[in-house]
Write an enzyme that holds these catalytic residues in place. Structure first.
Site, mmCIF file in Angstrom:
data_model
loop_
_atom_site.group_PDB
_atom_site.id
_atom_site.type_symbol
_atom_site.label_atom_id
_atom_site.label_comp_id
_atom_site.label_asym_id
_atom_site.label_seq_id
_atom_site.Cartn_x
_atom_site.Cartn_y
_atom_site.Cartn_z
ATOM 1 N N HIS A 131 0.971 -1.153 0.144
ATOM 2 C CA HIS A 131 0.138 0.088 -0.016
ATOM 3 C C HIS A 131 1.045 1.328 0.007
ATOM 4 C CE1 HIS A 131 -3.705 -2.365 1.975
ATOM 5 N NE2 HIS A 131 -3.515 -2.605 0.503
ATOM 6 N N SER A 170 -7.581 -9.196 8.578
ATOM 7 C CA SER A 170 -8.763 -10.133 8.670
ATOM 8 C C SER A 170 -9.056 -10.413 7.300
ATOM 9 C CB SER A 170 -10.017 -8.960 9.152
ATOM 10 O OG SER A 170 -9.994 -8.028 8.193
#
Length: 269
Positions: free
Chosen positions: A131, A213
């Site tokens: 990112h 997650s």
């Protein structure tokens, strides 16, 4: 798959065996790696997206970290960025430190969704930031790089490139020469490191997923780059360390629902 009745210590011992037997390890980490250093995550109950500050209440959380906000509403973008994403005084935790040690003794690559630079601060070299990174700032007009803390120390509401100050360009005027972090904002492509991460994960024989997650695309697609289609390829091992459930649990050889620090504090390099 390895579930209970294995105790936490037995699972960590099994993880240690996997690490020692592996030839090519990738650790794929998310926000949970850095929360134990005090860096807030985004989507948990106490995360940035659930703070509901009155100052930013009129905006969707994703908008505040989007290219649309940066270029259309820069004063808001930089105020939010300075308020919420200042990790200059944050130190690596035991997970960062142990991974740096493992890199020295094993063939290990870190693929991280985090932008805080804590893996490098702990001493890791093989880090792929899919990112982008907040440790590099640059002028979007001329590309000149600025120090990691420049946006936070610059007194101007909107930090502008000094090198562009006396130049005019009808396609990119000086007032658009923002100094911005080298992160992938919402609405932008991922950096080239993502393609390298895909290659590294495909080559790995042990993938350790930690502190994520796997709810965000396209980063969660890296799991399928490792697994392929259908049954996990022979000889590949998958370990998941996360406090909550993930989409990888059913495919994992070991699932450890615990904090990363508790696990990695017992791992030997």
């Amino acid at each position: 798959m390895i579930f209970e009745p294995f105790t936490l210590n037995k699972k960590i011992k099994q993880l240690q065996q996997f690490i020692d037997e592996a030839n090519n390890i990738v650790f794929f980490g998310g926000a949970g790696v850095s929360t134990e250093s005090g860096v807030p995550d985004f989507r948990s109950k106490k995360g940035l997206y659930n703070e509901h500050d009155k100052e930013y209440a009129q905006y969707e959380p994703e908008y505040l970290l989007s290219s649309y906000c940066l270029y259309d509403n820069p004063k808001v973008f930089y105020k939010y960025y300075r308020d919420k994403l200042d990790a200059r005084n944050i130190e690596p935790n035991i997970t960062h430190i142990k991974l740096a040690e493992l890199e020295k003794s094993h063939n290990l690559t870190i693929v991280t969704q985090n932008m805080d630079g804590l893996h490098q601060k702990a001493g890791s070299k093989n880090v792929l930031e899919i990112h982008g990174t907040a440790q590099v700032n640059y002028c979007r007009r001329c590309g000149r790089e600025y120090p990691a803390d420049y946006i936070f120390t610059c007194p101007d509401e909107i930090p502008l490139c000094k090198a562009c100050a006396n130049e005019e360009n009808e396609y990119c005027p000086v007032d658009k020469a923002y100094i911005r972090p080298r992160i992938s904002l919402y609405g932008e492509f991922l950096p080239p490191e993502y393609k390298t991460a895909v290659k590294k994960i495909k080559e790995a024989d042990l993938l350790i997923i930690g502190g994520t997650s796997l709810a965000v695309a396209p980063a969660n697609g890296l799991l399928y780059e490792f697994m392929g289609v259908g049954k996990k390829p022979e000889g590949k091992r998958l370990v998941v360390i996360n406090k909550g459930e993930t989409i990888a649990d059913e495919k994992a050889d070991i699932v450890i629902n615990s904090s990363l620090g508790k696990v990695f504090s017992k791992i030997q390099s």
